[in-house]
Every structure is written in structure tokens, then in C-alpha cells.
Write a protein that holds these residues in place. Structure first.
Motif, mmCIF file in Angstrom:
data_model
loop_
_atom_site.group_PDB
_atom_site.id
_atom_site.type_symbol
_atom_site.label_atom_id
_atom_site.label_comp_id
_atom_site.label_asym_id
_atom_site.label_seq_id
_atom_site.Cartn_x
_atom_site.Cartn_y
_atom_site.Cartn_z
ATOM 1 N N THR A 156 3.047 -7.881 2.455
ATOM 2 C CA THR A 156 1.703 -7.759 1.893
ATOM 3 C C THR A 156 1.205 -9.132 1.455
ATOM 4 O OG1 THR A 156 2.340 -7.481 -0.433
ATOM 5 C CG2 THR A 156 2.378 -5.499 0.964
ATOM 6 N N GLY A 200 2.270 -3.553 7.935
ATOM 7 C CA GLY A 200 3.248 -4.485 7.378
ATOM 8 C C GLY A 200 4.645 -3.943 7.211
ATOM 9 N N ALA A 243 2.832 -14.540 8.289
ATOM 10 C CA ALA A 243 1.653 -13.748 8.643
ATOM 11 C C ALA A 243 0.489 -14.725 8.762
ATOM 12 C CB ALA A 243 1.356 -12.681 7.589
#
Length: 298
Positions: A156, A200, A243
Motif C-alpha cells: 500500500t 496489492g 511500485a
């Protein structure tokens, strides 16, 4: 927890599966890998001379101060000189720096983060591990020794919103050896990349690694013996978590109850990095550990 006797071999490299494990082979492999994967001078090519002068003078000044305060003799100086030469000849500079210096650099580099804590990379990372999707089993040999471990997690941002990202995982086997740095182990054994969907979420099946000693038959081992230190690292999982638009997180995750969590030779253990594995009915273990990534600096 897997019990490891103090005769556990340390992770080492060899040029071929039939090679003999040695610190020199591990050092040479780690040095070659560093040169292949890093471009250190490109990143600092525009560093002002004033910055280089400052850092060089302060490091040398600290050495000079130690010599003067402790009245270092010529015999001690020459022993140091010979040892430094041997570190280079053994190819153990990556090991020396990653074990005794990197943790301080990592602390400075990441002290601004509000997401997950990181830790050192160490000398045994290899890029390009097999892509296994959001749920999979890391490559391992038939009958791989060690307690099965299933890891559930989620990537996250720091506000808790899910991120589509990737977890690269690598770790030693139950005997304390890393693939590509030890003879007779398949190339990508216990190395894999797990890319998530937009939620995720990832699930990784692997084995619980064992504590191990860093190589002790080379120059670093001579320092350890001369100083009366131990060479042990607690059991750990290495990860790189990424990410788009977010800072890369490099970390090591540890297990509770390991006797060397408090005195890790690499000084890399942090309380936030200790897992909480649960024992399942079949004797396997499961763990949940999530990652919150900081946004990239603008």
C-alpha cells in the motif's frame, strides 16, 4: 524454529557446482556482481570537490585520531596494512562494507520515511529473478530442507491505499547457503519476484531460512577472530518492494526468538522487521506482513 548448530557452513560462492566452498570464491563472486549491477560513479559524477574533500578529510581524521589516542605501533599499522591488502585480494570488500558499514548508510538514506522500515541489501542480491505473479511458490529443490512458510501480504501507500507493485524475495537455504554464491545449488533456488494486481495482495510459499555465519575463512574472518567477535547473522528473508511513483524499499525480515537478533554481526535487525509466524496444524508456518511505501521525492 529450525535448530542450527554452530558448525553451520557460511554462504559462499564457487565458479562451478563442483567447486569447493570458500570465502575467496564468495568474495570474488560478490565483487563481480557488484561491478555488474552497480554504477556507483555515475551517480556521484557531479559531486563537488568540496564534498569529496570534506568526507575524505573527516574519515582520515578519524583514523588519525584513533592512532594518536591509542598510540598505535608500527607493528599494528603494518598488520592493518597487510590485512587491508588481503581484503582486496580475497575480494571481500563487498562483504566487509555490507556487514560493518552499510547499516549506517541505510539509516541515513531512509530516516525521512514514514512507511515501512528498511534494512541493508547485503552482498547476495541478484536482479532478474523468475516472475511468479501475485501468488506462487519460490523456486526450490525437490525435498528442500526447512519448515514450509506461507507469507501473506499487501503493498500500500502510506495512507493505506493499495498499490500494484512487486516483491523480490531471496534468502539462504536451511544450511545457510545462497544460490549463485555456493556450489551445487540451482541458479534461482529460493529467489523469486512476485508482482501484484491493483489490490496489492501477494501470497508467497517458501521455507523458513536458518541462521548462518558470514564467511570466516578469509580476511573478514581473520578480523572476527582477532577481535573476539562472533560471525552469526540471525535467520532472515531479504526483500525489495517496489511500485511506480514510490520509493524502493530494501529490507530484511527476521524471526522472533533468534539468539542473534540482539547481536547481529551486521547490526541490521530492527524491531519493526521481526515477523510473527504462526504454526499450522500440519507443522508448517504462516505469517502476515504488509508493506507501506513512501512516495518518491519530487
Amino acid at each position: 524454529m529450525t535448530t542450527v548448530e554452530h558448525s553451520t557452513p557460511s554462504p559462499v560462492a564457487a565458479p562451478a557446482p563442483s567447486g569447493v566452498a570458500s570465502a575467496a570464491a564468495s568474495g570474488a563472486s560478490a565483487t563481480d556482481r557488484f561491478h555488474a549491477d552497480k554504477s556507483p560513479f555515475a551517480a556521484v559524477k557531479d559531486t563537488p570537490a568540496e564534498r569529496v574533500d570534506l568526507l575524505a578529510r573527516e574519515v582520515l581524521g578519524a583514523v588519525h585520531d584513533t592512532i594518536r589516542r591509542h598510540r598505535v605501533t608500527y607493528d599494528e599499522y603494518n598488520a592493518l596494512k597487510a590485512w587491508l591488502i588481503n581484503v582486496g585480494q580475497d575480494g571481500e570488500w563487498p562483504l566487509f562494507l555490507d556487514v560493518w558499514v552499510e547499516h549506517a548508510v541505510e539509516d541515513v538514506a531512509t530516516d525521512h520515511r514514514v512507511g515501512n522500515k528498511g534494512s541493508i541489501e547485503g552482498p547476495y542480491y541478484v536482479p532478474g529473478s523468475p516472475e511468479l505473479g501475485p501468488k506462487g511458490t519460490i523456486p526450490m529443490r525437490d525435498g528442500e530442507q526447512g519448515t514450509p512458510l506461507v507469507w501473506h501480504g499487501r503493498i500500500t501507500d502510506t495512507d493505506g491505499a493499495p498499490l500494484q507493485g512487486k516483491v523480490e524475495l531471496w534468502h539462504a537455504d536451511d544450511a545457510g547457503y545462497y544460490s549463485q554464491f555456493a556450489p551445487g545449488i540451482p541458479e534461482w533456488n529460493l529467489r523469486g519476484s512476485f508482482s501484484t494486481g491493483p489490490d496489492g495482495v501477494f501470497e508467497i510459499t517458501t521455507i523458513r531460512p536458518a541462521p548462518y555465519q558470514i564467511p570466516t575463512d578469509g580476511s573478514c574472518g581473520k578480523l572476527i577472530a582477532a577481535a573476539g567477535w562472533h560471525a552469526w547473522r540471525p535467520a532472515h528473508l531479504h526483500v525489495k518492494v517496489s511500485a511506480p511513483g514510490h520509493e524502493l524499499l530494501t529490507a530484511q525480515l527476521y524471526f522472533p526468538g533468534d539468539e542473534h537478533n540482539e547481536d547481529d554481526i551486521a547490526s541490521a535487525v530492527k524491531p519493526e522487521l521481526i515477523l510473527d509466524p504462526q504454526v499450522e496444524a500440519d507443522g508448517s508456518q504462516s505469517v502476515t506482513y504488509d508493506f507501506a511505501l513512501d512516495p518518491e521525492w519530487s
